[in-house]
Design a protein around this motif. Structure first.
Motif: not given
Length: 299
Positions: A120-128, A131-136, A168-172, A209-212
């Motif tokens: 389980t994880m809560a995630i806040k992506i801040g300004p600046g 992108p997170q590397p795309l991964h499985r 930062g909407g999740t990239h898929v 996928h990965g964080g945007g």
């Protein structure tokens, strides 16, 4: 045939229909899956938690402008609402809990795979934040692809704030769950998850996928993620060190079992009185020391 965008389904879709889309595309957006009360409750409970933690310490994966917090069943009662959502749980069960027949003596016996909560994880992506590397996600178990036999994970990302292409909407990468392990993901193949608060992205552990990237000046992208995994795989988040006994006892039985206080086909048993017993029996026992009486180290 896959698509260049993720399909969007209504929350009253059947689990079977949603699974058909997920098997085709690797993921799906369910619009308006959770109500305003749940979303506002998550914000109220988890905003102070995330405000109190530091950002990640690297620019690449954890993100130096991203905050994360786990142990969510101890931090918000609304986590149970998400984990027991009938549509999400139904999708996960149809994909993961595929039985196989094994011989016990001369008779074949059907064994369902079972599933548990892996993280389980809560995630806040801040300004600046970049992108997170795309991964499985199933790479943590060294899973091989394409997954002809079975998937390892079905994950959900609940939008606690609106997800946009800019914040930062999740990239898929739709259809990437069908790729082999020789093909690398490319950023231009990924699409951002854009959805309103209360909507959810559900995707497979085999989907890239990965964080945007968050290019906004002030907008934090707030999401809550959890995963149902095959019950015989080690969970990412260790439930036995994450939650106290009192916290586990306060949860519904379905969640207790999903956090590995259960026995699945001889996996996870505990010896009680010379018997291979279900750990749920420990939760019903007032004094754990009584269970260990007579064992080495117990007087």
């Amino acid at each position: 045939m896959t698509t260049s965008e993720l399909a969007r389904l209504a929350p009253d879709v059947t689990a079977d229909a949603a699974v058909e889309v997920i098997r085709r595309d690797g993921g799906v957006i369910i619009e308006g899956l959770f109500d305003t009360t749940t979303v506002e409750g998550l914000k109220k409970d988890l905003d102070p938690v995330l405000d109190a933690v530091e950002t990640g310490h690297d620019e690449v994966f954890a993100g130096n402008r991203t905050k994360r917090a786990g142990a969510l069943f101890a931090r918000t009662r609304h986590m149970t609402t998400i984990a027991l959502n009938p549509l999400y749980r139904g999708i996960a069960r149809r994909i993961l809990d595929q039985p196989i027949d094994v011989f016990c003596g001369e008779q074949p016996v059907s064994h369902p795979a079972g599933m548990h909560i892996g993280a389980t994880m809560a995630i806040k992506i801040g300004p600046g934040q970049g992108p997170q590397p795309l991964h499985r996600d199933d790479s943590v178990w060294l899973w091989r692809h394409p997954t002809h036999q079975r998937e390892a994970r079905v994950q959900i990302m609940v939008a606690v704030s609106d997800f946009t292409a800019d914040n930062g909407g999740t990239h898929v990468i739709p259809g990437s769950h069908l790729w082999d392990d020789e093909r690398a993901p490319r950023r231009q193949e990924a699409v951002p998850t854009q959805m309103k608060a209360g909507s959810a992205l559900i995707w497979l552990g085999s989907t890239y996928h990965g964080g945007g990237e968050n290019t906004t000046a002030h907008d934090h992208r707030f999401g809550l993620s959890m995963a149902y995994d095959l019950a015989f795989l080690r969970p990412e988040e260790n439930p036995f060190l994450t939650y106290t006994l009192a916290q586990i006892r306060s949860l519904p039985e379905e969640i207790q079992r999903a956090l590995d206080w259960s026995m699945e086909h001889c996996l996870g048993w505990v010896e009680i009185g010379g018997q291979m017993s279900d750990p749920m029996d420990l939760l019903r026992c007032d004094d754990f020391t009584a269970i260990g009486a007579g064992l080495p180290g117990h007087d």
